[in-house]
Motif scaffolding. Sequence first.
Motif, PDB file in Angstrom:
ATOM      1  N   SER A   7       0.672  -1.125  -0.136  1.00  0.00           N
ATOM      2  CA  SER A   7       0.098   0.043  -0.063  1.00  0.00           C
ATOM      3  C   SER A   7       0.864   1.186  -0.030  1.00  0.00           C
ATOM      4  O   SER A   7       2.047   1.146   0.428  1.00  0.00           O
ATOM      5  CB  SER A   7      -0.856   0.230   0.987  1.00  0.00           C
ATOM      6  N   THR A   8       0.326   2.329  -0.683  1.00  0.00           N
ATOM      7  CA  THR A   8       0.979   3.576  -0.515  1.00  0.00           C
ATOM      8  C   THR A   8       0.122   4.442  -0.357  1.00  0.00           C
ATOM      9  O   THR A   8      -0.956   4.575  -0.841  1.00  0.00           O
ATOM     10  CB  THR A   8       1.704   3.891  -1.935  1.00  0.00           C
ATOM     11  N   THR A   9       0.342   5.426   0.982  1.00  0.00           N
ATOM     12  CA  THR A   9      -0.482   6.354   1.157  1.00  0.00           C
ATOM     13  C   THR A   9      -0.073   7.856   0.981  1.00  0.00           C
ATOM     14  O   THR A   9       1.329   8.253   1.288  1.00  0.00           O
ATOM     15  CB  THR A   9      -0.920   6.339   2.472  1.00  0.00           C
ATOM     16  N   VAL A  11       0.553  11.357   1.967  1.00  0.00           N
ATOM     17  CA  VAL A  11       0.558  12.301   3.321  1.00  0.00           C
ATOM     18  C   VAL A  11       0.018  13.679   2.852  1.00  0.00           C
ATOM     19  O   VAL A  11      -0.841  14.543   3.494  1.00  0.00           O
ATOM     20  CB  VAL A  11       1.818  12.196   4.039  1.00  0.00           C
ATOM     21  N   ARG A  34      -7.894   3.168  -3.476  1.00  0.00           N
ATOM     22  CA  ARG A  34      -8.686   2.368  -2.075  1.00  0.00           C
ATOM     23  C   ARG A  34     -10.164   3.159  -2.391  1.00  0.00           C
ATOM     24  O   ARG A  34     -10.432   4.094  -2.695  1.00  0.00           O
ATOM     25  CB  ARG A  34      -8.183   2.754  -0.798  1.00  0.00           C
ATOM     26  N   ASN A  37     -11.214   6.244  -0.554  1.00  0.00           N
ATOM     27  CA  ASN A  37     -10.504   7.503  -1.101  1.00  0.00           C
ATOM     28  C   ASN A  37     -11.639   8.471  -1.013  1.00  0.00           C
ATOM     29  O   ASN A  37     -12.699   8.080  -1.352  1.00  0.00           O
ATOM     30  CB  ASN A  37      -9.793   7.275  -2.242  1.00  0.00           C
ATOM     31  N   VAL A  41      -6.680   9.577  -7.068  1.00  0.00           N
ATOM     32  CA  VAL A  41      -5.304   9.550  -7.283  1.00  0.00           C
ATOM     33  C   VAL A  41      -4.346   9.304  -8.419  1.00  0.00           C
ATOM     34  O   VAL A  41      -5.367   9.167  -9.389  1.00  0.00           O
ATOM     35  CB  VAL A  41      -4.819   8.321  -6.195  1.00  0.00           C
ATOM     36  N   SER A  83      -4.143  11.447   2.765  1.00  0.00           N
ATOM     37  CA  SER A  83      -4.325  10.389   3.491  1.00  0.00           C
ATOM     38  C   SER A  83      -5.193   9.207   2.403  1.00  0.00           C
ATOM     39  O   SER A  83      -5.601   7.989   2.672  1.00  0.00           O
ATOM     40  CB  SER A  83      -5.108  10.210   4.687  1.00  0.00           C
ATOM     41  N   ASP A  84      -5.296   9.567   1.084  1.00  0.00           N
ATOM     42  CA  ASP A  84      -5.806   8.911   0.130  1.00  0.00           C
ATOM     43  C   ASP A  84      -4.650   7.719  -0.344  1.00  0.00           C
ATOM     44  O   ASP A  84      -3.545   8.255  -0.360  1.00  0.00           O
ATOM     45  CB  ASP A  84      -6.267   9.521  -0.948  1.00  0.00           C
ATOM     46  N   GLY A  85      -4.720   6.843  -1.132  1.00  0.00           N
ATOM     47  CA  GLY A  85      -3.775   6.020  -1.439  1.00  0.00           C
ATOM     48  C   GLY A  85      -4.153   5.050  -2.377  1.00  0.00           C
ATOM     49  O   GLY A  85      -5.308   4.772  -2.897  1.00  0.00           O
ATOM     50  N   ASP A  87      -3.657   0.595  -3.266  1.00  0.00           N
ATOM     51  CA  ASP A  87      -2.989  -0.830  -2.955  1.00  0.00           C
ATOM     52  C   ASP A  87      -2.457  -1.365  -4.391  1.00  0.00           C
ATOM     53  O   ASP A  87      -2.770  -0.974  -5.468  1.00  0.00           O
ATOM     54  CB  ASP A  87      -3.980  -1.691  -2.390  1.00  0.00           C
TER      55      ASP A  87
END
Length: 93
Positions: A7-9, A11, A34, A37, A41, A83-85, A87
């Motif tokens: 996962s990558t978020t 910031v 995600r 979200n 993204v 905070s969205d990201g 997977d």
Amino acid sequence: MSMPIGSTTVVTPGTAVAVATSGNAVSAVSFRARADNTGAVYVGDSSVDSSNGYRLEPGDELNLSFRETIDLRRFFVDADTASDGVDFAGVAA
């Protein structure tokens, strides 16, 4: 054959985040925004942002396959909202 999964978020929106920090050569990779979200993204290279990345709305998926292996460290993510990201799952050669 291994399968790097993670996962990558994001910031700080507007700041590209590396998908992987260690080397993983893959022959295919899937990115899924995600479902929870609150904005889009963007997937791309280190210069990715909302104007040049592949846009994924919540729940959207991007599947890529390559003729030769590619290092996951070449992929970056940015987002409209903190905070969205994404997977991701790759297929290692």
